[in-house]
Design an enzyme around this catalytic site. Structure first.
Site, PDB file in Angstrom:
ATOM      1  N   TYR A 269      40.979  42.642 111.085  1.00  0.00           N
ATOM      2  CA  TYR A 269      40.271  42.229 109.879  1.00  0.00           C
ATOM      3  C   TYR A 269      40.836  40.938 109.320  1.00  0.00           C
ATOM      4  O   TYR A 269      41.897  40.464 109.752  1.00  0.00           O
ATOM      5  CB  TYR A 269      40.312  43.336 108.821  1.00  0.00           C
TER       6      TYR A 269
ATOM      7  N   ARG B 169      43.149  32.777 112.823  1.00  0.00           N
ATOM      8  CA  ARG B 169      43.985  33.982 113.015  1.00  0.00           C
ATOM      9  C   ARG B 169      43.141  35.140 113.538  1.00  0.00           C
ATOM     10  O   ARG B 169      43.612  35.927 114.366  1.00  0.00           O
ATOM     11  CB  ARG B 169      44.674  34.375 111.707  1.00  0.00           C
TER      12      ARG B 169
ATOM     13  N   ARG C  20      34.157  59.719 122.415  1.00  0.00           N
ATOM     14  CA  ARG C  20      35.553  59.379 122.122  1.00  0.00           C
ATOM     15  C   ARG C  20      36.348  59.349 123.419  1.00  0.00           C
ATOM     16  O   ARG C  20      36.237  60.268 124.230  1.00  0.00           O
ATOM     17  CB  ARG C  20      36.149  60.420 121.168  1.00  0.00           C
TER      18      ARG C  20
ATOM     19  N   LYS D  62      46.482  41.318 112.954  1.00  0.00           N
ATOM     20  CA  LYS D  62      46.015  41.881 111.675  1.00  0.00           C
ATOM     21  C   LYS D  62      45.079  43.057 111.946  1.00  0.00           C
ATOM     22  O   LYS D  62      43.851  42.942 111.845  1.00  0.00           O
ATOM     23  CB  LYS D  62      45.332  40.789 110.838  1.00  0.00           C
TER      24      LYS D  62
ATOM     25  N   GLU E  13      58.481  42.097 105.336  1.00  0.00           N
ATOM     26  CA  GLU E  13      57.450  41.557 104.440  1.00  0.00           C
ATOM     27  C   GLU E  13      57.054  42.638 103.450  1.00  0.00           C
ATOM     28  O   GLU E  13      57.624  43.728 103.444  1.00  0.00           O
ATOM     29  CB  GLU E  13      56.238  41.075 105.255  1.00  0.00           C
TER      30      GLU E  13
ATOM     31  N   LEU F 139      53.177  39.555 109.653  1.00  0.00           N
ATOM     32  CA  LEU F 139      51.900  38.862 109.736  1.00  0.00           C
ATOM     33  C   LEU F 139      52.121  37.385 109.401  1.00  0.00           C
ATOM     34  O   LEU F 139      52.856  37.065 108.458  1.00  0.00           O
ATOM     35  CB  LEU F 139      50.893  39.465 108.748  1.00  0.00           C
TER      36      LEU F 139
HETATM   37  N1  PDD Z   1      46.906  41.281 103.441  1.00  0.00           N
HETATM   38  N2  PDD Z   1      51.550  40.584 105.415  1.00  0.00           N
HETATM   39  C1  PDD Z   1      50.740  41.651 105.472  1.00  0.00           C
HETATM   40  C2  PDD Z   1      51.254  42.911 106.060  1.00  0.00           C
HETATM   41  C3  PDD Z   1      49.412  41.553 104.980  1.00  0.00           C
HETATM   42  O1  PDD Z   1      48.600  42.614 105.039  1.00  0.00           O
HETATM   43  C4  PDD Z   1      48.978  40.328 104.400  1.00  0.00           C
HETATM   44  C5  PDD Z   1      47.581  40.143 103.880  1.00  0.00           C
HETATM   45  C6  PDD Z   1      49.877  39.254 104.359  1.00  0.00           C
HETATM   46  C7  PDD Z   1      49.489  37.907 103.789  1.00  0.00           C
HETATM   47  O2  PDD Z   1      48.613  37.221 104.648  1.00  0.00           O
HETATM   48  P1  PDD Z   1      47.547  36.183 104.063  1.00  0.00           P
HETATM   49  O3  PDD Z   1      48.296  35.199 103.238  1.00  0.00           O
HETATM   50  O4  PDD Z   1      46.963  35.565 105.268  1.00  0.00           O
HETATM   51  O5  PDD Z   1      46.562  36.994 103.235  1.00  0.00           O
HETATM   52  C8  PDD Z   1      51.150  39.412 104.881  1.00  0.00           C
HETATM   53  C9  PDD Z   1      45.526  41.198 103.012  1.00  0.00           C
HETATM   54  C10 PDD Z   1      45.314  40.298 101.854  1.00  0.00           C
HETATM   55  C11 PDD Z   1      44.974  42.600 102.794  1.00  0.00           C
HETATM   56  O6  PDD Z   1      45.320  43.446 103.595  1.00  0.00           O
HETATM   57  O7  PDD Z   1      44.194  42.821 101.863  1.00  0.00           O
END
Ligand code: PDD
Length: 287
Positions: free
Chosen positions: A33, A52, A101, A151, A183, A207
């Protein structure tokens, strides 16, 4: 108000939008996503998010359901149809819905991937009052899988982390592996010492945040020092400031870590300045 969402080529009322029970996103979390923020009806850092997405898809051998250059049009159409001013566009691609499945990946010729997008309206997204107060963080073990650079929609543990934080009276959690912060549950983590910004180096452990890349660039342009390395919770608790970044929160100051108050307990000058720069520059470059 009912939203118009996008499902596999159609723009539908959200009540009419359906995905199969055999969809591998639903059964196996076999999907990726992106979340792109929208300010004044324009997309922030769109190219970075799509790049990405392409990488996430290729790392998982998943086909894109549409040509990548069609995605901008779909995002814009959805923003228009929902009169979105400030908010987010959520996009998800899964490995589709085979006939049954099965752990094995389906043949992509027979099972096209699923593409879903929807908007989330967040009026005043750039003026979130929380940014004036800052957030409180707890630390928890990072027990996620080893490819956090992709992601994926496997978000159960990050959700549990948020719940653990709420239960502890905090706002969010930082994940710790081998004694060092990786993170946040849904954001990248930073500490500030003097004029120096410290954040974990890129690897499969985190990420590769699109907001992270922009914020580090603006920090360097503003003559701040950037050090990309891991840090411990103890080092963070002794830092001058801390903050997190993500597409949805932009840059959010952190004022407390595991009960230790940072500085005077208010957002610090570096985080505050960088947040302003980030929002200003993002508005300028939005498409
Ligand atoms: N999340 N690390 C993780 C684990 C994340 O899920 C996200 C983003 C980030 C920051 O990435 P970016 O700057 O590209 O949004 C870092 C999104 C916003 C979400 O899951 O809603």
């Amino acid at each position: 108000m009912s939203r118009i969402v996008y499902v596999n080529g159609d723009y539908l009322d959200e009540a009419d939008a359906k995905v199969s029970v055999f969809d591998r996103g639903f059964l196996m979390a076999d999907g990726v996503y992106e979340v792109t923020s929208v300010l004044d009806g324009k997309l922030i850092a769109f190219d970075g998010h799509i790049e990405r997405l392409g990488r996430s898809l290729s790392e998982l051998d998943m086909a894109s359901p549409v040509a990548m250059d069609e995605l901008l049009g779909i995002h814009r159409e959805l923003v228009d149809r929902n009169d979105l001013i400030d908010g987010l566009v959520y996009l998800q691609v899964t490995r589709g819905a085979p006939a049954d499945r099965d752990f094995e990946f389906p043949d992509p010729e027979e099972t096209p991937s699923t593409l879903v997008l929807f908007t989330q309206s967040k009026p005043g997204l750039a003026d979130n009052p929380q940014a004036k107060k800052g957030i409180k963080i707890i630390s928890i073990d990072d027990i996620r899988w080893g490819r956090r650079d992709i992601k994926t929609v496997q978000l159960l543990y990050p959700s549990m982390g948020k719940m653990m934080a709420k239960k502890a009276g905090a706002d969010d959690a930082w994940l710790v592996e081998d004694g060092q912060v990786t993170e946040g549950t849904s954001n990248n983590a930073y500490i500030v010492k003097g004029n120096r910004i410290i954040t974990r180096q890129l690897s499969n452990d985190i990420l590769h945040g699109i907001t992270r890349a922009a914020v580090l660039r603006y920090a360097r342009e503003a003559q701040m020092e950037v050090e990309e390395r891991a840090f411990t919770i103890a080092e963070a608790q002794g830092a001058d400031e801390a903050f997190v970044t993500s597409a949805s929160a932009f840059l959010m100051p952190v004022v407390e870590i595991d009960g230790a108050v940072l500085g005077d307990g208010k957002p610090g000058p570096v985080a505050t300045r960088l947040r302003e720069i980030y929002i200003e520059e993002s508005r300028k470059t939005a498409i």
